[in-house]
Design an enzyme around this catalytic site. Structure first.
Site: not given
Ligand SMILES: NC(=O)C1=CN([C@@H]2O[C@H](COP(=O)(O)OP(=O)(O)OC[C@H]3O[C@@H](n4cnc5c(N)ncnc54)[C@H](O)[C@@H]3O)[C@@H](O)[C@H]2O)C=CC1
Ligand SMILES: O=C(O)C(=O)CO
Length: 386
Positions: A273, A302, A320
């Site tokens: 993450r 993000e 991602h």
């Protein structure tokens, strides 16, 4: 009041109303829900990230369960709305669930599902791809070719790092971290150093056995070491890949100090993450150390990158996509749907979320269980004996 969101409806007369906040790959997940008397509503809104208000509008007055996405903020407001609508089941279509406030779900009696296992190898393969892309400067070289700059072989052109015989460091040696470690050890004959809160005996046994095999073939063996601190990994490894969960203990695990501990020519890969890395500190480190390289699948804010990152030649960045293989994404959709369906039907919780294969076999009906509910214990849900 949020305006109504657009939806596609399957099996309109189904008894249970299940919502998916996004269209998901494959059709098996839809068929499994329909076969069990669900009306399936899929949000088709042309907006990548749905707001809390959008999802409240989707839930409406009666909703039995929701399949959601890691980009959504599943906190007290949404679990209260789901509970008011009679819903007791939610599943992320992801293994990570840092976007979910599990305490809030517990408070409203909502089961929270995730999708472990089906994405382990796919995610590890992307981490391996980023490791190679960074080590061998693939993206820089590709841009150079396309720009028409190649005018002949040169001894110094895009010289990178050899992996064989170097040390791979893994931080967070769970399902994905261990799969990545095995790929790098077996594929490139790297030695392993790992740091995790728990010992990974299976991984250690694998590296020992592979080392013995190499030795018996007259080749240089490989070795493993379990580090007693993360700093030990940072100091010793040539390639470091991050695979822990994101929580309070891992937020900004990689920061200015930890970056300074790493070798000047090290490679850092992050497929966990974004907030595990202090991205501002990383950009500064990349500027100061041109031989240091990173491969990033995830970002702190993000979908945005911190200023300066996009300009760094020593960074490989992808949006991602670590779990983005067809088989995996269809499997994630299936597991998420079966988590919600299983809770609606009152099925028990599968006893081992690391072994979800029986749910993924397209040639036989899935077990009558929820594949993975992370708050099963807190809610006192029964566990399957299967
Ligand atoms: N980029 C992507 O598309 C994907 C990202 N992920 C991320 O990867 C994470 C890991 O997934 P899995 O391997 O399936 O989970 P896992 O639960 O099997 O592994 C996580 C490991 O992190 C370790 N850990 C926890 N806190 C730690 C700490 N402070 N220091 C070191 N290790 C620590 C745990 O002990 C565990 O072994 C997910 O939570 C998710 O956030 C997962 C799939 C795809
Ligand atoms: O599953 C996850 O946690 C992801 O990040 C996407 O696969």
């Amino acid at each position: 009041m949020a305006k109504p969101v657009s939806i596609q409806v399957w099996n309109p007369n189904g008894k249970y109303r299940v919502i998916s906040t996004k269209p998901m790959p494959g059709t098996r997940w839809i068929n499994l829900l329909i076969e069990q008397d669900c009306r399936v509503e899929i949000c088709t809104e042309k907006k990548t990230i749905l707001s809390v208000d959008d999802i409240i509008a989707l839930i409406g007055n009666k909703c039995d369960g929701v399949i959601g996405q890691l980009t959504e903020d599943w906190g007290d407001t949404l679990f209260a709305a789901l509970s008011r609508a009679g819903g007791k089941a939610f599943s992320n279509m992801a293994v990570g669930y840092n976007n979910v406030d599990v305490n809030a779900a517990n408070k409203h009696g909502v089961a929270v599902g995730n999708t472990p296992g089906v994405l382990t190898e796919t995610t590890a393969e992307l981490a391996a791809s980023l490791s190679l892309a960074a080590a061998r400067r693939i993206v820089e070289a590709d841009e150079f070719m396309r720009a028409g700059l190649y005018d002949g072989w040169l001894p110094h052109l895009f010289v990178g790092n050899l992996l064989k015989g170097q040390t791979v460091g893994v931080i967070g040696a769970g399902r994905i971290g261990s799969a990545y470690a095995r790929m790098m050890v077996e594929g490139f004959k790297m030695n392993l150093i790992y740091y995790d809160l728990y010992q990974s005996t299976r991984l250690e046994k694998f590296v020992t056995a592979y080392g013995d095999f190499l030795k018996s073939n007259g080749e240089q063996p490989v070795y493993w070491k379990r580090a007693s601190s993360m700093e030990e990994v940072l100091r010793e490894a040539d390639v470091i890949s991050l695979h822990p969960v994101l929580d309070k203990t891992t937020y900004h695990l990689i920061n200015k100090n930890s970056l300074a501990t790493m070798k000047k020519e090290a490679i850092l890969v992050n497929c966990s993450r974004g907030p595990v890395v202090d991205e501002v500190a990383l950009v500064e480190h990349l500027k100061q150390n041109p031989m240091f390289r990173v491969g990033l699948d995830v970002f702190e804010d993000e979908p945005f990158m911190k200023p300066g990152l996009a300009e760094m030649k020593n960074a490989v960045v992808v949006p991602h996509i670590a779990s983005a293989s067809k088989w995996t994404r269809e499997g994630m959709a299936t597991l998420a749907a079966l988590n919600v369906l299983g809770k609606i039907k009152g099925y028990p919780i599968w006893s081992d979320p690391n072994r979800v294969e029986p749910f993924l076999n397209e040639n036989s009906p899935p077990p009558a269980a929820c594949p993975s509910i992370v708050n099963a214990k807190a809610l006192g849900l029964p566990v399957s004996k299967l």
